[in-house]
Design an enzyme around this catalytic site. Structure first.
Site, PDB file in Angstrom:
ATOM      1  N   LYS A   1       0.377   4.253   7.091  1.00 14.22           N
ATOM      2  CA  LYS A   1      -0.291   5.103   6.097  1.00 14.22           C
ATOM      3  C   LYS A   1       0.117   6.551   6.279  1.00 14.22           C
ATOM      4  O   LYS A   1       0.694   6.923   7.303  1.00 14.22           O
ATOM      5  CB  LYS A   1      -1.825   4.999   6.263  1.00 14.22           C
ATOM      6  CG  LYS A   1      -2.435   3.640   5.918  1.00 14.22           C
ATOM      7  CD  LYS A   1      -2.457   3.374   4.431  1.00 14.22           C
ATOM      8  CE  LYS A   1      -3.087   2.012   4.122  1.00 14.22           C
ATOM      9  NZ  LYS A   1      -2.321   0.885   4.733  1.00 14.22           N
TER      10      LYS A   1
ATOM     11  N   SER B   1       0.804  -1.218   0.000  1.00 12.81           N
ATOM     12  CA  SER B   1       0.000   0.000   0.000  1.00 12.81           C
ATOM     13  C   SER B   1       0.836   1.266   0.000  1.00 12.81           C
ATOM     14  O   SER B   1       0.329   2.346  -0.246  1.00 12.81           O
ATOM     15  CB  SER B   1      -0.949   0.001   1.202  1.00 12.81           C
ATOM     16  OG  SER B   1      -0.217   0.086   2.400  1.00 12.81           O
TER      17      SER B   1
END
Lengths: 220, 220
Positions: free
Chosen positions: A173, A136
DNA sequence: ACAACTACTGTATGGAAAAACAGTAACCCT
DNA sequence: AGGGTTACTGTTTTTCCATACAGTAGTTGT
Protein backbone atom coordinates in the site's frame (compact mmCIF):
# COMPACT_ATOMS: atom_id res chain seq x y z
CA UNK A 1 34.95 -47.50 -4.95
CA UNK A 2 34.94 -49.07 -1.54
CA UNK A 3 33.90 -46.94 1.43
CA UNK A 4 36.68 -45.03 3.17
CA UNK A 5 37.24 -44.73 6.89
CA UNK A 6 36.96 -41.28 8.47
CA UNK A 7 40.71 -41.00 8.67
CA UNK A 8 41.21 -42.09 5.09
CA UNK A 9 38.65 -39.55 3.91
CA UNK A 10 40.44 -36.82 5.85
CA UNK A 11 43.70 -37.75 4.20
CA UNK A 12 42.12 -37.84 0.76
CA UNK A 13 40.61 -34.41 1.39
CA UNK A 14 44.01 -33.14 2.45
CA UNK A 15 45.60 -34.46 -0.74
CA UNK A 16 42.92 -32.80 -2.83
CA UNK A 17 43.37 -29.47 -1.11
CA UNK A 18 47.13 -29.72 -1.27
CA UNK A 19 47.09 -30.30 -5.01
CA UNK A 20 44.77 -27.39 -5.68
CA UNK A 21 46.65 -25.06 -3.37
CA UNK A 22 50.24 -26.12 -4.06
CA UNK A 23 49.92 -27.24 -7.65
CA UNK A 24 51.55 -30.58 -6.87
CA UNK A 25 50.73 -33.67 -4.81
CA UNK A 26 52.17 -33.91 -1.29
CA UNK A 27 55.03 -36.20 -0.25
CA UNK A 28 54.58 -38.75 2.52
CA UNK A 29 56.39 -36.34 4.78
CA UNK A 30 54.02 -33.49 3.84
CA UNK A 31 51.04 -35.60 4.82
CA UNK A 32 52.76 -36.63 8.01
CA UNK A 33 53.53 -33.04 8.91
CA UNK A 34 49.93 -31.99 8.31
CA UNK A 35 48.51 -34.74 10.51
CA UNK A 36 51.27 -34.74 13.09
CA UNK A 37 52.65 -38.16 12.20
CA UNK A 38 56.04 -38.94 13.63
CA UNK A 39 56.79 -41.36 10.82
CA UNK A 40 56.31 -40.97 7.08
CA UNK A 41 55.29 -44.59 7.08
CA UNK A 42 51.92 -43.67 8.61
CA UNK A 43 51.19 -41.69 5.47
CA UNK A 44 52.59 -44.47 3.32
CA UNK A 45 50.21 -47.06 4.69
CA UNK A 46 47.24 -44.72 4.35
CA UNK A 47 48.17 -44.12 0.75
CA UNK A 48 48.35 -47.84 0.17
CA UNK A 49 44.92 -48.29 1.69
CA UNK A 50 43.51 -45.47 -0.46
CA UNK A 51 45.10 -46.96 -3.56
CA UNK A 52 43.72 -50.39 -2.69
CA UNK A 53 40.25 -48.92 -2.43
CA UNK A 54 40.68 -47.10 -5.72
CA UNK A 55 40.45 -43.62 -4.27
CA UNK A 56 43.89 -42.68 -5.63
CA UNK A 57 46.49 -44.16 -7.95
CA UNK A 58 50.12 -44.41 -6.87
CA UNK A 59 52.89 -43.93 -9.39
CA UNK A 60 55.57 -46.38 -8.19
CA UNK A 61 59.01 -44.92 -7.62
CA UNK A 62 57.94 -41.45 -8.54
CA UNK A 63 58.28 -38.48 -6.22
CA UNK A 64 54.88 -37.05 -5.31
CA UNK A 65 53.41 -39.78 -7.48
CA UNK A 66 49.85 -39.53 -6.19
CA UNK A 67 47.18 -39.33 -8.84
CA UNK A 68 43.56 -38.44 -8.27
CA UNK A 69 41.48 -40.46 -10.70
CA UNK A 70 39.27 -37.54 -11.70
CA UNK A 71 41.95 -35.14 -12.88
CA UNK A 72 42.83 -31.65 -11.79
CA UNK A 73 40.09 -29.79 -13.60
CA UNK A 74 37.40 -31.74 -11.84
CA UNK A 75 39.10 -31.02 -8.55
CA UNK A 76 38.69 -27.38 -9.24
CA UNK A 77 35.14 -27.73 -10.40
CA UNK A 78 33.85 -28.05 -6.86
CA UNK A 79 35.19 -24.62 -6.06
CA UNK A 80 33.94 -23.38 -9.34
CA UNK A 81 30.46 -24.51 -8.55
CA UNK A 82 30.63 -22.65 -5.29
CA UNK A 83 31.80 -19.54 -7.08
CA UNK A 84 29.10 -19.80 -9.66
CA UNK A 85 26.48 -20.37 -7.03
CA UNK A 86 27.68 -17.31 -5.15
CA UNK A 87 27.71 -15.34 -8.35
CA UNK A 88 24.26 -16.30 -9.54
CA UNK A 89 23.13 -15.67 -6.00
CA UNK A 90 24.42 -12.15 -6.38
CA UNK A 91 22.74 -11.62 -9.71
CA UNK A 92 19.39 -12.98 -8.76
CA UNK A 93 16.49 -12.19 -6.49
CA UNK A 94 14.52 -14.61 -4.34
CA UNK A 95 10.81 -14.79 -5.00
CA UNK A 96 9.07 -14.82 -1.66
CA UNK A 97 5.91 -16.82 -1.55
CA UNK A 98 3.30 -17.12 1.13
CA UNK A 99 4.66 -15.53 4.28
CA UNK A 100 3.81 -17.42 7.45
CA UNK A 101 2.52 -15.54 10.44
CA UNK A 102 5.17 -14.13 12.72
CA UNK A 103 8.19 -15.23 10.70
CA UNK A 104 10.65 -12.94 8.93
CA UNK A 105 9.82 -12.34 5.30
CA UNK A 106 13.23 -13.41 3.99
CA UNK A 107 13.26 -16.72 5.88
CA UNK A 108 14.62 -19.57 3.81
CA UNK A 109 11.35 -21.48 3.83
CA UNK A 110 9.51 -18.62 2.09
CA UNK A 111 11.78 -18.54 -0.93
CA UNK A 112 9.85 -20.17 -3.73
CA UNK A 113 12.43 -19.69 -6.44
CA UNK A 114 15.18 -17.39 -7.60
CA UNK A 115 15.03 -15.24 -10.69
CA UNK A 116 18.06 -14.06 -12.61
CA UNK A 117 17.63 -10.33 -12.27
CA UNK A 118 20.30 -7.88 -11.25
CA UNK A 119 19.23 -6.42 -7.89
CA UNK A 120 21.16 -3.27 -8.83
CA UNK A 121 18.67 -2.54 -11.61
CA UNK A 122 16.59 -0.88 -8.97
CA UNK A 123 17.47 2.03 -6.71
CA UNK A 124 17.71 1.50 -3.83
CA UNK A 125 18.70 -2.06 -4.62
CA UNK A 126 16.03 -4.75 -4.48
CA UNK A 127 16.35 -7.50 -1.89
CA UNK A 128 13.51 -9.77 -2.91
CA UNK A 129 10.48 -10.18 -5.12
CA UNK A 130 6.95 -10.45 -3.84
CA UNK A 131 4.05 -11.75 -5.91
CA UNK A 132 1.26 -9.17 -5.76
CA UNK A 133 -2.21 -10.48 -4.93
CA UNK A 134 -5.36 -8.49 -5.68
CA UNK A 135 -6.16 -5.29 -7.50
CA UNK A 136 -5.76 -2.73 -4.76
CA UNK A 137 -2.86 -0.97 -6.47
CA UNK A 138 -3.94 -0.94 -10.11
CA UNK A 139 -4.03 2.86 -10.02
CA UNK A 140 -0.22 2.98 -10.04
CA UNK A 141 0.16 0.16 -12.51
CA UNK A 142 0.65 -2.65 -10.02
CA UNK A 143 -1.56 -5.47 -11.22
CA UNK A 144 -2.63 -8.80 -9.76
CA UNK A 145 0.15 -11.33 -10.29
CA UNK A 146 2.94 -8.81 -10.78
CA UNK A 147 6.26 -9.33 -9.05
CA UNK A 148 7.08 -6.42 -6.82
CA UNK A 149 10.78 -5.70 -6.27
CA UNK A 150 11.21 -4.80 -2.64
CA UNK A 151 14.05 -3.09 -0.82
CA UNK A 152 14.17 -4.46 2.69
CA UNK A 153 13.98 -1.59 5.16
CA UNK A 154 11.88 -0.46 8.09
CA UNK A 155 12.19 3.19 7.15
CA UNK A 156 9.71 4.70 4.75
CA UNK A 157 8.80 8.27 4.00
CA UNK A 158 5.30 9.61 3.73
CA UNK A 159 3.71 8.81 0.39
CA UNK A 160 5.98 5.91 -0.55
CA UNK A 161 4.65 2.55 -1.59
CA UNK A 162 5.55 0.04 1.08
CA UNK A 163 5.26 -3.60 2.00
CA UNK A 164 3.63 -3.53 5.39
CA UNK A 165 2.67 -6.20 7.85
CA UNK A 166 -0.45 -5.55 9.85
CA UNK A 167 -1.11 -8.26 12.40
CA UNK A 168 0.71 -10.88 10.35
CA UNK A 169 -1.01 -9.80 7.16
CA UNK A 170 1.47 -8.74 4.45
CA UNK A 171 0.12 -6.05 2.14
CA UNK A 172 1.33 -3.52 -0.45
CA UNK A 173 0.00 0.00 0.00
CA UNK A 174 0.91 3.64 -0.11
CA UNK A 175 2.00 4.94 3.30
CA UNK A 176 0.60 8.05 4.89
CA UNK A 177 1.36 9.15 8.41
CA UNK A 178 -1.31 11.35 9.87
CA UNK A 179 -0.69 14.09 12.38
CA UNK A 180 -2.69 12.26 15.04
CA UNK A 181 -0.31 9.29 14.97
CA UNK A 182 -2.62 7.08 12.92
CA UNK A 183 -0.99 5.41 9.91
CA UNK A 184 -3.02 5.17 6.72
CA UNK A 185 -2.34 2.38 4.23
CA UNK A 186 -3.91 3.68 1.06
CA UNK A 187 -4.93 1.51 -1.87
CA UNK A 188 -4.52 2.99 -5.32
CA UNK A 189 -7.96 1.87 -6.42
CA UNK A 190 -11.23 3.68 -5.59
CA UNK A 191 -12.86 0.29 -4.87
CA UNK A 192 -10.65 -0.22 -1.83
CA UNK A 193 -10.91 1.84 1.32
CA UNK A 194 -7.76 2.98 3.14
CA UNK A 195 -6.66 0.84 6.07
CA UNK A 196 -6.30 2.87 9.25
CA UNK A 197 -3.85 1.52 11.80
CA UNK A 198 -3.05 2.84 15.22
CA UNK A 199 0.49 1.56 15.79
CA UNK A 200 0.10 1.95 19.55
CA UNK A 201 -2.69 -0.66 19.53
CA UNK A 202 -2.15 -2.79 16.43
CA UNK A 203 1.15 -4.41 15.47
CA UNK A 204 2.43 -2.68 12.33
CA UNK A 205 5.74 -3.33 10.67
CA UNK A 206 7.20 -1.76 7.53
CA UNK A 207 8.86 -4.67 5.78
CA UNK A 208 10.24 -2.78 2.82
CA UNK A 209 9.95 -0.29 0.05
CA UNK A 210 8.59 -0.93 -3.44
CA UNK A 211 11.49 -0.14 -5.75
CA UNK A 212 10.45 -1.87 -8.94
CA UNK A 213 8.10 -4.22 -10.66
CA UNK A 214 8.25 -7.13 -13.02
CA UNK A 215 5.33 -8.45 -15.00
CA UNK A 216 6.11 -11.83 -16.48
CA UNK A 217 3.25 -12.24 -18.86
CA UNK A 218 0.47 -10.41 -20.59
CA UNK A 219 -1.41 -13.57 -21.38
CA UNK A 220 -2.78 -13.96 -17.87
CA UNK B 1 57.52 -10.56 -16.87
CA UNK B 2 60.42 -10.44 -19.27
CA UNK B 3 59.90 -11.84 -22.78
CA UNK B 4 60.65 -15.54 -23.23
CA UNK B 5 62.61 -17.11 -26.06
CA UNK B 6 60.78 -19.49 -28.38
CA UNK B 7 62.35 -22.47 -26.68
CA UNK B 8 61.57 -21.20 -23.20
CA UNK B 9 57.95 -20.62 -24.20
CA UNK B 10 57.75 -24.17 -25.55
CA UNK B 11 59.07 -25.53 -22.29
CA UNK B 12 56.67 -23.39 -20.25
CA UNK B 13 53.80 -24.65 -22.40
CA UNK B 14 54.95 -28.21 -21.83
CA UNK B 15 55.04 -27.67 -18.06
CA UNK B 16 51.52 -26.24 -18.11
CA UNK B 17 50.18 -29.13 -20.13
CA UNK B 18 52.03 -31.67 -18.03
CA UNK B 19 50.52 -30.30 -14.82
CA UNK B 20 46.99 -30.30 -16.20
CA UNK B 21 47.35 -33.77 -17.73
CA UNK B 22 49.41 -35.51 -15.06
CA UNK B 23 48.26 -33.65 -12.00
CA UNK B 24 51.81 -32.88 -10.95
CA UNK B 25 54.72 -30.85 -12.28
CA UNK B 26 57.38 -32.67 -14.36
CA UNK B 27 60.87 -33.55 -13.15
CA UNK B 28 63.92 -32.31 -15.02
CA UNK B 29 64.16 -35.76 -16.54
CA UNK B 30 60.53 -35.61 -17.71
CA UNK B 31 61.19 -32.37 -19.53
CA UNK B 32 64.37 -33.80 -20.99
CA UNK B 33 62.55 -36.89 -22.23
CA UNK B 34 59.82 -34.81 -23.87
CA UNK B 35 62.29 -32.60 -25.70
CA UNK B 36 64.86 -35.26 -26.41
CA UNK B 37 67.53 -33.88 -24.10
CA UNK B 38 70.37 -36.22 -23.29
CA UNK B 39 71.03 -34.46 -20.01
CA UNK B 40 68.66 -33.34 -17.29
CA UNK B 41 70.83 -30.29 -16.95
CA UNK B 42 69.40 -28.88 -20.17
CA UNK B 43 66.03 -28.76 -18.50
CA UNK B 44 67.58 -27.40 -15.33
CA UNK B 45 69.08 -24.39 -17.05
CA UNK B 46 65.85 -23.69 -18.89
CA UNK B 47 64.01 -23.77 -15.59
CA UNK B 48 66.49 -21.37 -14.09
CA UNK B 49 66.03 -19.01 -17.01
CA UNK B 50 62.26 -19.23 -16.66
CA UNK B 51 62.48 -18.63 -12.92
CA UNK B 52 64.78 -15.67 -13.47
CA UNK B 53 62.27 -14.15 -15.86
CA UNK B 54 59.46 -14.74 -13.40
CA UNK B 55 57.57 -17.21 -15.58
CA UNK B 56 57.76 -19.93 -12.91
CA UNK B 57 58.84 -20.27 -9.32
CA UNK B 58 61.22 -23.03 -8.25
CA UNK B 59 60.83 -24.68 -4.86
CA UNK B 60 64.45 -25.37 -3.86
CA UNK B 61 65.22 -28.95 -2.91
CA UNK B 62 61.74 -30.15 -3.57
CA UNK B 63 60.94 -32.93 -6.03
CA UNK B 64 58.84 -31.59 -8.90
CA UNK B 65 59.03 -28.21 -7.20
CA UNK B 66 57.89 -26.14 -10.16
CA UNK B 67 55.18 -23.63 -9.43
CA UNK B 68 53.23 -21.66 -11.97
CA UNK B 69 52.85 -18.22 -10.45
CA UNK B 70 49.17 -18.02 -11.23
CA UNK B 71 48.29 -21.38 -9.70
CA UNK B 72 46.09 -24.00 -11.24
CA UNK B 73 42.87 -22.24 -10.38
CA UNK B 74 43.91 -19.11 -12.17
CA UNK B 75 44.92 -21.18 -15.18
CA UNK B 76 41.36 -22.23 -15.45
CA UNK B 77 39.95 -18.87 -14.56
CA UNK B 78 40.85 -17.37 -17.92
CA UNK B 79 38.61 -19.88 -19.59
CA UNK B 80 36.04 -19.28 -16.93
CA UNK B 81 35.93 -15.58 -17.55
CA UNK B 82 35.21 -16.20 -21.19
CA UNK B 83 32.44 -18.59 -20.23
CA UNK B 84 30.99 -16.16 -17.75
CA UNK B 85 31.04 -13.35 -20.25
CA UNK B 86 29.20 -15.53 -22.71
CA UNK B 87 26.86 -16.55 -19.95
CA UNK B 88 26.04 -13.04 -18.77
CA UNK B 89 25.43 -12.15 -22.39
CA UNK B 90 22.90 -14.96 -22.45
CA UNK B 91 21.37 -13.87 -19.19
CA UNK B 92 20.85 -10.27 -20.12
CA UNK B 93 18.63 -8.21 -22.36
CA UNK B 94 19.58 -5.22 -24.48
CA UNK B 95 17.76 -1.98 -23.78
CA UNK B 96 16.80 -0.47 -27.10
CA UNK B 97 16.79 3.30 -27.15
CA UNK B 98 15.61 5.71 -29.80
CA UNK B 99 14.98 3.75 -32.97
CA UNK B 100 16.09 5.55 -36.09
CA UNK B 101 13.81 5.65 -39.08
CA UNK B 102 14.06 2.73 -41.43
CA UNK B 103 16.59 0.72 -39.43
CA UNK B 104 15.96 -2.60 -37.73
CA UNK B 105 15.05 -2.31 -34.09
CA UNK B 106 17.78 -4.64 -32.85
CA UNK B 107 20.57 -2.87 -34.70
CA UNK B 108 23.71 -2.52 -32.63
CA UNK B 109 23.58 1.27 -32.60
CA UNK B 110 20.20 1.27 -30.86
CA UNK B 111 21.38 -0.74 -27.88
CA UNK B 112 21.76 1.71 -25.04
CA UNK B 113 22.77 -0.79 -22.37
CA UNK B 114 22.31 -4.35 -21.24
CA UNK B 115 20.43 -5.40 -18.16
CA UNK B 116 21.04 -8.62 -16.25
CA UNK B 117 17.67 -10.23 -16.60
CA UNK B 118 16.98 -13.78 -17.64
CA UNK B 119 15.17 -13.65 -21.00
CA UNK B 120 13.54 -16.95 -20.05
CA UNK B 121 11.62 -15.25 -17.26
CA UNK B 122 9.09 -14.38 -19.88
CA UNK B 123 7.11 -16.64 -22.16
CA UNK B 124 7.68 -16.54 -25.06
CA UNK B 125 11.22 -15.48 -24.27
CA UNK B 126 12.07 -11.79 -24.39
CA UNK B 127 14.54 -10.55 -26.98
CA UNK B 128 14.96 -6.93 -25.93
CA UNK B 129 13.68 -4.19 -23.68
CA UNK B 130 11.98 -1.05 -24.91
CA UNK B 131 11.55 2.12 -22.84
CA UNK B 132 7.88 3.07 -22.96
CA UNK B 133 7.11 6.70 -23.77
CA UNK B 134 3.74 8.29 -22.98
CA UNK B 135 0.64 7.23 -21.13
CA UNK B 136 -1.32 5.56 -23.87
CA UNK B 137 -1.25 2.13 -22.17
CA UNK B 138 -1.81 2.99 -18.53
CA UNK B 139 -5.06 1.02 -18.61
CA UNK B 140 -3.13 -2.25 -18.63
CA UNK B 141 -0.51 -1.04 -16.16
CA UNK B 142 2.10 0.04 -18.68
CA UNK B 143 3.30 3.42 -17.45
CA UNK B 144 5.52 6.11 -18.91
CA UNK B 145 9.15 5.13 -18.42
CA UNK B 146 8.52 1.40 -17.96
CA UNK B 147 10.72 -1.10 -19.73
CA UNK B 148 8.69 -3.35 -21.96
CA UNK B 149 10.06 -6.84 -22.53
CA UNK B 150 9.51 -7.66 -26.18
CA UNK B 151 9.58 -10.96 -28.03
CA UNK B 152 10.78 -10.31 -31.54
CA UNK B 153 8.24 -11.66 -34.03
CA UNK B 154 6.15 -10.45 -36.93
CA UNK B 155 3.26 -12.68 -35.99
CA UNK B 156 0.64 -11.42 -33.57
CA UNK B 157 -2.83 -12.57 -32.80
CA UNK B 158 -5.82 -10.34 -32.49
CA UNK B 159 -6.00 -8.61 -29.11
CA UNK B 160 -2.34 -8.97 -28.21
CA UNK B 161 -0.19 -6.06 -27.14
CA UNK B 162 2.38 -5.44 -29.83
CA UNK B 163 5.29 -3.24 -30.74
CA UNK B 164 4.31 -1.86 -34.13
CA UNK B 165 6.03 0.42 -36.56
CA UNK B 166 3.80 2.71 -38.56
CA UNK B 167 5.70 4.79 -41.07
CA UNK B 168 8.93 4.62 -39.01
CA UNK B 169 7.10 5.45 -35.82
CA UNK B 170 7.54 2.76 -33.14
CA UNK B 171 4.57 2.42 -30.82
CA UNK B 172 3.13 0.01 -28.24
CA UNK B 173 -0.56 -0.74 -28.68
CA UNK B 174 -3.16 -3.47 -28.58
CA UNK B 175 -3.69 -5.04 -32.00
CA UNK B 176 -7.07 -5.51 -33.60
CA UNK B 177 -7.61 -6.72 -37.13
CA UNK B 178 -10.92 -5.66 -38.55
CA UNK B 179 -12.89 -7.61 -41.06
CA UNK B 180 -12.43 -4.94 -43.72
CA UNK B 181 -8.65 -5.33 -43.66
CA UNK B 182 -8.05 -2.21 -41.60
CA UNK B 183 -5.74 -2.70 -38.59
CA UNK B 184 -6.59 -0.90 -35.37
CA UNK B 185 -3.87 -0.01 -32.89
CA UNK B 186 -5.79 0.59 -29.70
CA UNK B 187 -4.50 2.61 -26.77
CA UNK B 188 -5.49 1.44 -23.30
CA UNK B 189 -6.38 4.92 -22.17
CA UNK B 190 -9.65 6.72 -22.97
CA UNK B 191 -7.69 9.93 -23.67
CA UNK B 192 -6.08 8.36 -26.72
CA UNK B 193 -7.99 7.50 -29.87
CA UNK B 194 -7.27 4.25 -31.73
CA UNK B 195 -4.91 4.50 -34.67
CA UNK B 196 -6.43 3.14 -37.86
CA UNK B 197 -4.01 1.81 -40.43
CA UNK B 198 -4.70 0.46 -43.87
CA UNK B 199 -1.75 -1.85 -44.50
CA UNK B 200 -2.30 -1.68 -48.25
CA UNK B 201 -1.59 2.05 -48.23
CA UNK B 202 0.50 2.73 -45.11
CA UNK B 203 3.66 0.81 -44.17
CA UNK B 204 2.92 -1.23 -41.05
CA UNK B 205 5.25 -3.71 -39.44
CA UNK B 206 4.73 -5.81 -36.32
CA UNK B 207 8.10 -5.68 -34.56
CA UNK B 208 7.25 -7.85 -31.64
CA UNK B 209 5.01 -8.98 -28.85
CA UNK B 210 4.85 -7.52 -25.36
CA UNK B 211 5.73 -10.42 -23.06
CA UNK B 212 6.66 -8.62 -19.87
CA UNK B 213 7.40 -5.41 -18.12
CA UNK B 214 9.97 -3.99 -15.76
CA UNK B 215 9.54 -0.82 -13.76
CA UNK B 216 12.82 0.31 -12.30
CA UNK B 217 11.64 2.96 -9.92
CA UNK B 218 8.61 4.30 -8.16
CA UNK B 219 10.24 7.62 -7.37
CA UNK B 220 9.91 8.97 -10.89
C1' DA C 1 86.84 -10.22 -32.95
C1' DC C 2 85.10 -11.18 -28.70
C1' DA C 3 81.93 -10.93 -24.90
C1' DA C 4 77.34 -12.35 -23.68
C1' DC C 5 73.71 -15.23 -24.28
C1' DT C 6 71.12 -19.45 -25.67
C1' DA C 7 70.96 -24.23 -25.98
C1' DC C 8 72.62 -27.93 -25.09
C1' DT C 9 76.06 -32.77 -23.46
C1' DG C 10 78.19 -35.31 -19.73
C1' DT C 11 79.24 -36.31 -15.01
C1' DA C 12 78.70 -36.16 -10.22
C1' DT C 13 76.68 -35.71 -5.66
C1' DG C 14 73.77 -34.79 -1.73
C1' DG C 15 69.45 -34.51 -0.17
C1' DA C 16 64.48 -35.68 -1.05
C1' DA C 17 61.32 -38.99 -1.30
C1' DA C 18 59.47 -43.80 -1.99
C1' DA C 19 59.03 -47.86 0.02
C1' DA C 20 60.23 -52.01 2.55
C1' DC C 21 60.70 -54.26 7.24
C1' DA C 22 59.68 -54.57 12.14
C1' DG C 23 56.85 -53.31 15.80
C1' DT C 24 52.76 -51.45 19.17
C1' DA C 25 48.10 -50.47 20.47
C1' DA C 26 43.38 -50.07 19.72
C1' DC C 27 39.10 -51.76 17.90
C1' DC C 28 35.68 -54.90 15.57
C1' DC C 29 33.85 -59.27 14.60
C1' DT C 30 32.35 -64.09 15.46
C1' DA D 1 39.98 -65.67 22.78
C1' DG D 2 42.03 -64.63 18.67
C1' DG D 3 42.23 -63.28 13.69
C1' DG D 4 41.60 -59.16 10.92
C1' DT D 5 41.64 -54.27 10.35
C1' DT D 6 42.95 -49.52 11.41
C1' DA D 7 46.22 -46.35 12.89
C1' DC D 8 50.13 -45.46 13.99
C1' DT D 9 56.06 -45.26 15.63
C1' DG D 10 60.80 -46.13 14.34
C1' DT D 11 64.44 -47.40 11.25
C1' DT D 12 66.65 -48.47 7.02
C1' DT D 13 67.46 -48.91 2.12
C1' DT D 14 67.11 -47.70 -2.41
C1' DT D 15 66.03 -44.81 -5.89
C1' DC D 16 64.53 -40.39 -7.54
C1' DC D 17 65.48 -35.87 -8.27
C1' DA D 18 67.58 -31.34 -7.81
C1' DT D 19 71.44 -29.14 -8.64
C1' DA D 20 76.33 -27.94 -8.95
C1' DC D 21 80.47 -28.14 -12.02
C1' DA D 22 82.80 -28.53 -16.45
C1' DG D 23 82.49 -28.10 -21.19
C1' DT D 24 80.82 -27.43 -26.51
C1' DA D 25 78.52 -25.10 -30.26
C1' DG D 26 75.77 -21.62 -32.41
C1' DT D 27 73.90 -16.84 -32.40
C1' DT D 28 73.68 -12.02 -31.50
C1' DG D 29 75.33 -7.58 -30.58
C1' DT D 30 78.98 -4.01 -30.57
Amino acid sequence: MQPLTTRQQAILDFIRRYIVEQGMPPTRADIGAAFGFASPNAAESHLKALAQKGAIRLEPGSARGIRLPEGVLEQVSERLDAHLRAMSEQLSLPLVGRVAAGSPILAQEHIESRHAIDPAMFAPRADYLLRVRGNSMTGVGILDGDLLAVHSTAEARDGQIVVARVEDDVTVKRLRRRGDGIVELIAENPDYAPILVDPSHTPLAIEGLAVGLIRDGFAR
